[in-house]
Motif scaffolding. Structure first.
Motif, PDB file in Angstrom:
ATOM      1  N   ILE A 122      61.808  18.230  45.769  1.00  0.00           N
ATOM      2  CA  ILE A 122      60.869  19.356  45.833  1.00  0.00           C
ATOM      3  C   ILE A 122      59.967  19.313  44.604  1.00  0.00           C
ATOM      4  O   ILE A 122      60.436  19.097  43.483  1.00  0.00           O
ATOM      5  CB  ILE A 122      61.601  20.721  45.874  1.00  0.00           C
ATOM      6  N   TRP A 123      58.681  19.517  44.837  1.00  0.00           N
ATOM      7  CA  TRP A 123      57.720  19.676  43.741  1.00  0.00           C
ATOM      8  C   TRP A 123      56.828  20.855  44.113  1.00  0.00           C
ATOM      9  O   TRP A 123      55.970  20.752  44.977  1.00  0.00           O
ATOM     10  CB  TRP A 123      56.888  18.414  43.546  1.00  0.00           C
ATOM     11  N   TYR A 124      57.041  21.989  43.466  1.00  0.00           N
ATOM     12  CA  TYR A 124      56.300  23.201  43.799  1.00  0.00           C
ATOM     13  C   TYR A 124      54.924  23.212  43.130  1.00  0.00           C
ATOM     14  O   TYR A 124      54.756  22.683  42.020  1.00  0.00           O
ATOM     15  CB  TYR A 124      57.071  24.444  43.367  1.00  0.00           C
ATOM     16  N   ALA A 125      53.976  23.856  43.781  1.00  0.00           N
ATOM     17  CA  ALA A 125      52.631  24.029  43.227  1.00  0.00           C
ATOM     18  C   ALA A 125      52.575  25.321  42.415  1.00  0.00           C
ATOM     19  O   ALA A 125      51.698  26.159  42.613  1.00  0.00           O
ATOM     20  CB  ALA A 125      51.596  24.040  44.340  1.00  0.00           C
TER      21      ALA A 125
ATOM     22  N   GLN B  54      59.384  17.083  52.778  1.00  0.00           N
ATOM     23  CA  GLN B  54      59.799  18.455  53.076  1.00  0.00           C
ATOM     24  C   GLN B  54      59.455  19.384  51.917  1.00  0.00           C
ATOM     25  O   GLN B  54      59.255  20.579  52.114  1.00  0.00           O
ATOM     26  CB  GLN B  54      61.311  18.486  53.346  1.00  0.00           C
ATOM     27  N   GLY B  55      59.364  18.828  50.699  1.00  0.00           N
ATOM     28  CA  GLY B  55      59.155  19.654  49.518  1.00  0.00           C
ATOM     29  C   GLY B  55      57.782  19.529  48.898  1.00  0.00           C
ATOM     30  O   GLY B  55      57.621  19.751  47.689  1.00  0.00           O
ATOM     31  N   THR B  56      56.757  19.195  49.685  1.00  0.00           N
ATOM     32  CA  THR B  56      55.409  19.019  49.132  1.00  0.00           C
ATOM     33  C   THR B  56      54.415  20.031  49.682  1.00  0.00           C
ATOM     34  O   THR B  56      53.202  19.801  49.625  1.00  0.00           O
ATOM     35  CB  THR B  56      54.879  17.606  49.439  1.00  0.00           C
ATOM     36  N   ARG B  57      54.882  21.124  50.215  1.00  0.00           N
ATOM     37  CA  ARG B  57      53.983  22.119  50.802  1.00  0.00           C
ATOM     38  C   ARG B  57      52.964  22.583  49.766  1.00  0.00           C
ATOM     39  O   ARG B  57      53.288  22.789  48.605  1.00  0.00           O
ATOM     40  CB  ARG B  57      54.779  23.316  51.317  1.00  0.00           C
ATOM     41  N   GLN B  58      51.738  22.730  50.186  1.00  0.00           N
ATOM     42  CA  GLN B  58      50.629  23.215  49.363  1.00  0.00           C
ATOM     43  C   GLN B  58      50.187  22.207  48.303  1.00  0.00           C
ATOM     44  O   GLN B  58      49.444  22.556  47.395  1.00  0.00           O
ATOM     45  CB  GLN B  58      50.982  24.558  48.697  1.00  0.00           C
ATOM     46  N   LEU B  59      50.626  20.956  48.417  1.00  0.00           N
ATOM     47  CA  LEU B  59      50.234  19.951  47.430  1.00  0.00           C
ATOM     48  C   LEU B  59      49.372  18.841  48.009  1.00  0.00           C
ATOM     49  O   LEU B  59      49.038  17.898  47.302  1.00  0.00           O
ATOM     50  CB  LEU B  59      51.482  19.320  46.786  1.00  0.00           C
ATOM     51  N   ASP B  60      49.016  18.933  49.276  1.00  0.00           N
ATOM     52  CA  ASP B  60      48.300  17.826  49.918  1.00  0.00           C
ATOM     53  C   ASP B  60      47.023  17.449  49.170  1.00  0.00           C
ATOM     54  O   ASP B  60      46.747  16.274  48.928  1.00  0.00           O
ATOM     55  CB  ASP B  60      47.966  18.180  51.361  1.00  0.00           C
ATOM     56  N   THR B  61      46.225  18.434  48.802  1.00  0.00           N
ATOM     57  CA  THR B  61      44.949  18.155  48.142  1.00  0.00           C
ATOM     58  C   THR B  61      45.159  17.463  46.805  1.00  0.00           C
ATOM     59  O   THR B  61      44.501  16.464  46.485  1.00  0.00           O
ATOM     60  CB  THR B  61      44.166  19.465  47.933  1.00  0.00           C
ATOM     61  N   GLN B  62      46.114  17.980  46.014  1.00  0.00           N
ATOM     62  CA  GLN B  62      46.381  17.390  44.698  1.00  0.00           C
ATOM     63  C   GLN B  62      46.943  15.977  44.821  1.00  0.00           C
ATOM     64  O   GLN B  62      46.559  15.082  44.071  1.00  0.00           O
ATOM     65  CB  GLN B  62      47.356  18.274  43.911  1.00  0.00           C
ATOM     66  N   LEU B  63      47.856  15.769  45.762  1.00  0.00           N
ATOM     67  CA  LEU B  63      48.460  14.452  45.910  1.00  0.00           C
ATOM     68  C   LEU B  63      47.432  13.415  46.351  1.00  0.00           C
ATOM     69  O   LEU B  63      47.445  12.275  45.880  1.00  0.00           O
ATOM     70  CB  LEU B  63      49.618  14.511  46.907  1.00  0.00           C
ATOM     71  N   ALA B  64      46.552  13.792  47.260  1.00  0.00           N
ATOM     72  CA  ALA B  64      45.511  12.865  47.710  1.00  0.00           C
ATOM     73  C   ALA B  64      44.579  12.500  46.556  1.00  0.00           C
ATOM     74  O   ALA B  64      44.174  11.335  46.408  1.00  0.00           O
ATOM     75  CB  ALA B  64      44.727  13.478  48.866  1.00  0.00           C
TER      76      ALA B  64
END
Length: 547
Positions: A121-124, A152-162
Motif C-alpha cells: 500500500i502507498w497512500y496519497a 490494490q494499494g495504489t488508489r488515487q495515485l495513477d496520475t503521479q505514478l504515470a
C-alpha cells in the motif's frame, strides 16, 4: 361449428389451437434470446476491457553489481563492520513510527546508484506524498529507481505514478494490476483468482547495501502523522549478507509475470502533464512539511538519528545470522510450487519451542491445525503467548471472525491470549511505550519470538491469506538480545495496552488493567452492536480461507 360456436372468420387461430411456435411465449423467447446475446456481448466487452496487455518487450534490469555498490557512501561506510562480521547481518529495530519515517527518508537521500522498492500500500496522504518526492529527488540526482507496487494499494495515485514513470531514471511496475481503474471490482468479477492474490511484501533497498523492511506500508497511519488510528508496527534496518538475498528476490518479482510496466496499464501523459504533476508534487510536499500534523515527522528527519549514525559507524547494530524467507512471485498467479512457500521455509528455519513462543500478529486466524499445534505446546509446558487485535481495535472485522472461533480451545489448553485495546487519541502516550502500545493504536506488527533466542519479523500474518494467497517477505534472526528486547516489551507494555482473555465458567472474559485496577468485560469490549453484528454475520459464511 364447434360446441355451437362458429369458427373464427378473421383468419386467426384460437390461442389453444395455434401452433406452439406461433404463440406469444415464442415472441417473448425470441426477445429473451436477443437480450441474452446482448448480455453476452456486453460481458465479452467487459472481459476484453479487463484483459491485461502482453508482457513481451519489457526492459530487463537487475540489482547493481557488488563493485558498484561498494563504491557508494553506504558501501564505503559499511565495509569495515561487514568485514568484521562475515556472513552475518547487522540489524537495528525500528519500532517508533516517526524514527522509521526519518530512517526511510535518509536512506533514500543517501542512495547514489539505486533504490529498489516493493510495497503493498502507498497512500496519497502526507507521508506518502513526502516519500514520493524523495524518489523524484533521488532520480533527479541520477539514482535509478525501481518501484513495484501492488495495484490494490495504489488508489488515487495513477496520475503521479504515470508522471514518475516518465522520468528517465524511474521505472514503475504494478503487481496484478486492474485495467478498470475506477471499477476495480470488475477485476474480481472477471478474474477473481488473480485479483485475489496480492503482493504483501514491504521493503526499500538502497544501493544494494542497506534495507528497511517489516510490516509497515507507506501512509500516515503507519508513521504517526494522523488524527485517526496509528498502526503500531515493527520494521528493521538491515545491512550485511541478507541484503544481496533480498535484492535477488526483488529482481525475481520485478521480472515476474505479475509485474506490469505502468505505461501499459495507465495512459501515457504528455510532457506538459508530466511537468505539471511533478511541480504539484513538489508544491504539495513543501506545504505538508509545514503542516503541524507532520511536525513530528519533520523533527525526526532533521535529527537524522539512525542513518546518520549508520554512516558514521556509531549505530548499535545487532550482528547475527539472518535468513530471508520469501514467497515466490509465481504465487501471485497461483502457479507456485507449494514446497517453495514462505510458510514452509519459516517452519524449517524456526526452532521447535522448548520453553516459550510469543506470537504478535495483527490478524490471527490459526485454523484447526495451528490451534492444535499451539495447544499441544501449551499442554507440554511451553509458555505460548499471542497478541492480536481486539474487535474494537481491528480494521478488518471479518478476520476477527476467523480468530474468535478458536479462542476457547486455545484458552482451554493454556495458551495466553492478549487483544490490543484501541487507545483513545486523547489518552497520554505511555512513558517508554514499545512497539506494541501507543495512542489511537491498532496492532499491525508481525513477529514471532522463540525461547528468547530467535526472532521472525516481516510482513507475514498468521492467517490463511498469508499462507495461501498473498506473497510475503520476512527475516529469521538468531539473536538472543533482539528476542529478549521484544519479549521485554511483551512483559512490560502489553498488560497495560491489551486485554488479557481468561475463561470463567466456560465463558470468555476480557481483563483490562488500568490505573484504577482490573475491569472484567463479559463481551467484546469497546465494540458496538454494529461491529459485533458484522462478526456474527461473517461467522456464518465459509470464508476462512480468504481471511
Amino acid at each position: 361449428m364447434i360446441d355451437g360456436h362458429k369458427p373464427r372468420s378473421n383468419g386467426e387461430d384460437s390461442p389453444l389451437t395455434r401452433p406452439l411456435s406461433a404463440r406469444p411465449i415464442c415472441r417473448w423467447g425470441k426477445e429473451w434470446a436477443q437480450r441474452r446475446a446482448a448480455l453476452a456481448a456486453l460481458l465479452a466487452l467487459l472481459l476484453a476491457g479487463c484483459a491485461l496487455p502482453p508482457l513481451e518487450g519489457r526492459h530487463v534490469s537487475t540489482a547493481i553489481q557488488p563493485a558498484e555498490a561498494r563504491a557508494t557512501p553506504l558501501g564505503d561506510a559499511l565495509a569495515p563492520p561487514k568485514a568484521a562480521h562475515p556472513g552475518q547481518t547487522g540489524v537495528y529495530l525500528l519500532s517508533d513510527p516517526a524514527m522509521t519515517f526519518a530512517a526511510w527518508t535518509h536512506l533514500a537521500r543517501t542512495a547514489q546508484r539505486s533504490l529498489d522498492l516493493q510495497y503493498y500500500i502507498w497512500y496519497a496522504d502526507r507521508s506518502g506524498t513526502l516519500l514520493l518526492r524523495e524518489l523524484l529527488d533521488a532520480a533527479n540526482r541520477g539514482v535509478r529507481v525501481r518501484l513495484l507496487l501492488d495495484d490494490q494499494g495504489t488508489r488515487q495515485l495513477d496520475t503521479q505514478l504515470a508522471a514518475l514513470h516518465a522520468h528517465p531514471n524511474i521505472a514503475v511496475r504494478l503487481f496484478n494490476p486492474f485495467m478498470a481503474r475506477d471499477a476495480r471490482w470488475l477485476g474480481f468479477l472477471t478474474d477473481f483468482d488473480r485479483a485475489n492474490r496480492r503482493m504483501h511484501n514491504k521493503v526499500i533497498i538502497a544501493d544494494n547495501q542497506a534495507l528497511i523492511s517489516g510490516g509497515r506500508n507507506i501512509g500516515d497511519s503507519y508513521f504517526g502523522a494522523t488524527e485517526g488510528f496509528l498502526f503500531s508496527d515493527l520494521d528493521i534496518l538491515a545491512v550485511g549478507s541478507v541484503v544481496d538475498e533480498v535484492s535477488l528476490g526483488f529482481d525475481r518479482y520485478w521480472q515476474s509475470d505479475s509485474a506490469y510496466p505502468v505505461h501499459r496499464i495507465l495512459p501515457v501523459p504528455d510532457e506538459p502533464t508530466v511537468n505539471r504533476v511533478r511541480e504539484t508534487l513538489d508544491f504539495e510536499a513543501d506545504a505538508i512539511a509545514l503542516d503541524p500534523h507532520a511536525g513530528e515527522l519533520m523533527v525526526a528527519v532533521r535529527e537524522n538519528y539512525v542513518i546518520g549514525q549508520l554512516l558514521n559507524g556509531e549505530l548499535s547494530l545487532e550482528w547475527a545470522p539472518t535468513r530471508l524467507v520469501i514467497d515466490p512471485p509465481t504465487k501471485g498467479l497461483g502457479e507456485h510450487d507449494p514446497n517453495d512457500l514462505l510458510t514452509l521455509s519459516l517452519r524449517d528455519q524456526l526452532r521447535p519451542p522448548l520453553h516459550s513462543i510469543d506470537i504478535i500478529s495483527s490478524f490471527f486466524v490459526p485454523t484447526p491445525t495451528l490451534t492444535e499445534d499451539l495447544a499441544t505446546l501449551a499442554r507440554r509446558g511451553v509458555r505460548v503467548r499471542v497478541l492480536t487485535n481486539s474487535l474494537d481495535a481491528t480494521d478488518m472485522a471479518p478476520a476477527h471472525t476467523g480468530y474468535a472461533r478458536y479462542r476457547k480451545p486455545l484458552l482451554e489448553a493454556g495458551v495466553e491470549l492478549y487483544e490490543m485495546r484501541r487507545v483513545a487519541e486523547e489518552d497520554p502516550r505511555p512513558e517508554g511505550a514499545g512497539p506494541f502500545g501507543s495512542p489511537a493504536t491498532t496492532l499491525h506488527a508481525k513477529a514471532v519470538v522463540i525461547d528468547d533466542r530467535q526472532v521472525f519479523i516481516g510482513s507475514y500474518n498468521v492467517d490463511p491469506r498469508s499462507v495461501l494467497l498473498n506473497t510475503e517477505l520476512g527475516f529469521v534472526i538468531d539473536s538472543p538480545d533482539l528476542a529478549r528486547a521484544i519479549s521485554h516489551t511483551f512483559e512490560m507494555h502489553v498488560p497495560t495496552s491489551a486485554y488479557r482473555l481468561v475463561l470463567e465458567d466456560g465463558e470468555i472474559r476480557w481483563i483490562e488493567r488500568t490505573d484504577d485496577g482490573l475491569t472484567r468485560h463479559t463481551r467484546e469490549p469497546g465494540a458496538g452492536a454494529i461491529k459485533r453484528g458484522m462478526t456474527w454475520f461473517f461467522s456464518l459464511m465459509p470464508i476462512e480461507w480468504l481471511l
